[in-house]
Design a protein around this motif. Structure first.
Motif, PDB file in Angstrom:
ATOM      1  N   THR A  34       0.841  -1.197   0.000  1.00 53.04           N
ATOM      2  CA  THR A  34       0.000   0.000   0.000  1.00 53.04           C
ATOM      3  C   THR A  34       0.875   1.245   0.000  1.00 53.04           C
ATOM      4  OG1 THR A  34      -0.089   0.159   2.410  1.00 53.04           O
ATOM      5  CG2 THR A  34      -1.743  -1.238   1.329  1.00 53.04           C
ATOM      6  N   THR A  35       0.272   2.341  -0.389  1.00 56.07           N
ATOM      7  CA  THR A  35       0.981   3.621  -0.346  1.00 56.07           C
ATOM      8  C   THR A  35       1.416   3.939   1.082  1.00 56.07           C
ATOM      9  OG1 THR A  35      -0.294   4.444  -2.232  1.00 56.07           O
ATOM     10  CG2 THR A  35       0.816   6.078  -0.862  1.00 56.07           C
ATOM     11  N   ALA A  36       0.577   3.643   2.044  1.00 61.50           N
ATOM     12  CA  ALA A  36       0.907   3.910   3.452  1.00 61.50           C
ATOM     13  C   ALA A  36       2.130   3.106   3.886  1.00 61.50           C
ATOM     14  CB  ALA A  36      -0.288   3.580   4.341  1.00 61.50           C
ATOM     15  N   GLN A  37       2.201   1.844   3.471  1.00 59.57           N
ATOM     16  CA  GLN A  37       3.360   1.025   3.809  1.00 59.57           C
ATOM     17  C   GLN A  37       4.644   1.633   3.238  1.00 59.57           C
ATOM     18  OE1 GLN A  37       1.855  -2.959   2.453  1.00 59.57           O
ATOM     19  NE2 GLN A  37       3.270  -3.692   4.023  1.00 59.57           N
ATOM     20  N   LEU A  42       9.753   4.822   3.818  1.00 68.59           N
ATOM     21  CA  LEU A  42      10.565   5.951   3.348  1.00 68.59           C
ATOM     22  C   LEU A  42      10.853   6.935   4.476  1.00 68.59           C
ATOM     23  CD1 LEU A  42       8.739   6.506  -0.047  1.00 68.59           C
ATOM     24  CD2 LEU A  42      11.119   5.789   0.213  1.00 68.59           C
ATOM     25  N   ASN A  43       9.833   7.261   5.251  1.00 67.26           N
ATOM     26  CA  ASN A  43      10.030   8.216   6.347  1.00 67.26           C
ATOM     27  C   ASN A  43      10.939   7.648   7.427  1.00 67.26           C
ATOM     28  OD1 ASN A  43       8.517  10.553   5.540  1.00 67.26           O
ATOM     29  ND2 ASN A  43       6.644   9.370   5.837  1.00 67.26           N
ATOM     30  N   GLU A  44      10.816   6.340   7.685  1.00 67.09           N
ATOM     31  CA  GLU A  44      11.697   5.731   8.679  1.00 67.09           C
ATOM     32  C   GLU A  44      13.135   5.667   8.170  1.00 67.09           C
ATOM     33  OE1 GLU A  44      12.998   4.383  12.203  1.00 67.09           O
ATOM     34  OE2 GLU A  44      11.035   5.239  11.720  1.00 67.09           O
ATOM     35  N   GLY A  93      15.248  14.078   0.540  1.00 65.31           N
ATOM     36  CA  GLY A  93      14.834  13.436  -0.704  1.00 65.31           C
ATOM     37  C   GLY A  93      13.872  12.289  -0.452  1.00 65.31           C
ATOM     38  N   LEU A  94      14.165  11.480   0.566  1.00 70.01           N
ATOM     39  CA  LEU A  94      13.283  10.366   0.910  1.00 70.01           C
ATOM     40  C   LEU A  94      11.921  10.862   1.388  1.00 70.01           C
ATOM     41  CD1 LEU A  94      15.904   8.103   2.698  1.00 70.01           C
ATOM     42  CD2 LEU A  94      14.686   7.539   0.587  1.00 70.01           C
ATOM     43  N   SER A  99       6.083  12.105   0.081  1.00 67.87           N
ATOM     44  CA  SER A  99       4.995  13.077  -0.069  1.00 67.87           C
ATOM     45  C   SER A  99       4.399  13.100  -1.470  1.00 67.87           C
ATOM     46  CB  SER A  99       5.492  14.481   0.292  1.00 67.87           C
ATOM     47  OG  SER A  99       6.379  14.979  -0.710  1.00 67.87           O
ATOM     48  N   LEU A 100       5.083  12.477  -2.422  1.00 70.93           N
ATOM     49  CA  LEU A 100       4.601  12.490  -3.796  1.00 70.93           C
ATOM     50  C   LEU A 100       3.462  11.493  -3.992  1.00 70.93           C
ATOM     51  CD1 LEU A 100       8.022  12.566  -5.692  1.00 70.93           C
ATOM     52  CD2 LEU A 100       6.440  14.478  -5.385  1.00 70.93           C
TER      53      LEU A 100
END
Length: 431
Positions: A34-37, A42-44, A93-94, A99-100
């Motif tokens: 999923t996008t959330a996954q 990426l944020n982590e 960048g990550l 966010s995209l």
């Protein structure tokens, strides 16, 4: 972090095939993520890069020391170094990629046909991407982020000069994948510096869907010539700025100076400056003095030599080879041309089809330049240094493509996907 494959106990061929098999399996899981996954991972990854900045710099200092001992040139050392700013940029960048909008599964151009069915195109991942790169350890994070968000698995083969830096970044990536319950084999960093690994990677056509090389011309030519896997590439970054006779002088000085001196060792740095004959005597002495003060060596055509020699500005005669050279160093070739048509002709002859810019206030000429210059990025009144995925709003880029098929210019999320036709019906049959 290579799916528990131990390079110490396997030969290169077995090792690379194991990586490929693991990547293919992981690609199916990532394509379903999923996008959330993906965003959580990426944020982590970004969080871990910031938290471990000191460890990243420590690992990088080992690579820098070895690089100096081996006599790497200034441009390569610049690409290799991880400064605080570059570490922050990797994390940013990550986060920007997170966010995209997620391109995977987006259906475009859905329309009814006369038969009553609806036909559209859905964005889908390429599958497994292999990336071979030199020097820049930030590519490890950029590539992992873009490939993950676009639903692909990736095998990364960094240069031997950055092995410690890449492995340290890989640990941050691994933590991000684990946080989102995604397979570790979604991003695999090859742990051996043995060059045979590259040759094996180029033959993994059953496991890898596309190869993207990032590095010097020699590396990219080898990969293009030897790969059994499709390649997305550019060979050179021979970029031009043309100062038109209708240019605003202050804009011309600012853009031409930045295009060359903001950073020397990048593919979007200007290598040749073209100046319209009617404004050359006014603009070149001031601009050349700025370059010389910055330590840039100037190689110029005869007309430029005659202008600058009168001002006692250090300059040497350009050769034919200079017009076709990517310096990646504080060296600039300068040529005076008659008009915009001569400038376009010179660019289309010598350019590597990467990035070109015109400085002009003339609307008609700017549109002519945009239309007739055959490069992947063409600009008006802007520095060539903007030819970059981050600056284009793509997040970090996977590379620049000067090819004309599939992807061209900075390759971001959309460039790492393909399309398939989808048909929606309600029991429709063909008559």
């Amino acid at each position: 972090m290579n799916a528990n494959i131990d390079i110490l106990t396997t030969d290169i061929t077995t090792y690379m095939h194991a990586l490929g098999d693991a990547a293919r399996k992981a690609s199916r899981a990532v394509s379903r993520a999923t996008t959330a996954q993906k965003n959580q991972a990426l944020n982590e990854m970004a969080n871990r890069i910031i938290e471990r900045a000191a460890l990243l710099k420590q690992a990088n200092s080992l690579d820098m020391a070895v690089g100096r001992e081996k006599g790497l040139d200034t441009a390569l050392l610049d690409r290799l170094e991880l400064t605080d700013e570059r570490i922050q940029s990797m994390a940013e960048g990550l986060r920007q990629i997170a966010s995209l909008a997620d391109p995977v599964g987006v259906i475009a151009d859905l329309a009814y046909r006369p038969s009553g069915i609806q036909v559209g195109k859905m964005r889908v991942p390429l599958g497994v991407i292999g990336i071979i790169y030199e020097s820049r350890p930030n590519v490890t994070a950029d590539a992992a982020g873009l490939c993950l968000k676009s639903g692909n698995a990736v095998i990364l083969r960094g240069g031997s000069e950055a092995i410690n830096s890449n492995q340290a970044i890989a640990e941050c990536i691994k933590a991000g994948l684990q946080s989102a319950a995604l397979p570790a084999a979604a991003v695999q960093v090859i742990e051996t510096t043995d060059r045979a690994a590259v040759g094996e990677m180029l033959r993994l056509k059953d496991s890898i869907d596309v190869i993207i090389p990032r590095g010097g011309k020699g590396l990219i030519e080898r990969i293009s010539n030897e790969s059994e896997v499709p390649v997305i590439k550019h060979l050179d970054g021979i970029c031009h700025v043309y100062i038109d006779d209708d240019a605003d002088k202050e804009k011309a000085l600012k853009v031409a100076f930045n295009s060359k001196t903001q950073r020397y060792g990048t593919c979007n740095t200007m290598e040749t400056l073209l100046v319209a004959r009617t404004v050359a005597a006014e603009i070149l002495p001031e601009l050349a003095a700025m370059y010389v003060e910055k330590g840039v060596e100037l190689r110029a055509c005869d007309y430029t030599l005659s202008i600058l020699s009168e001002k006692n500005i250090a300059v040497i005669a350009a050769t034919e080879d200079d017009w076709a050279t990517e310096y990646l160093a504080p060296v600039l070739s300068i040529k005076v041309v008659d008009d915009i048509n001569a400038a376009i002709a010179h660019i289309n002859q010598y350019s590597s089809q990467h990035t070109e810019s015109i400085i002009t206030e003339n609307y008609t000429k700017s549109r002519q330049f945009l239309r007739e210059v055959d490069s992947s990025s063409v600009m008006v009144n802007a520095s060539t240094r903007f030819a970059d995925g981050f600056e284009y709003g793509l997040g970090a880029e996977i590379g620049i493509s000067t090819d004309k098929l599939h992807a061209r210019g900075p390759v971001g999320l959309e460039g790492l996907t393909s399309q398939k036709y989808v048909v929606l019906g309600d029991g429709h049959i063909r008559q």
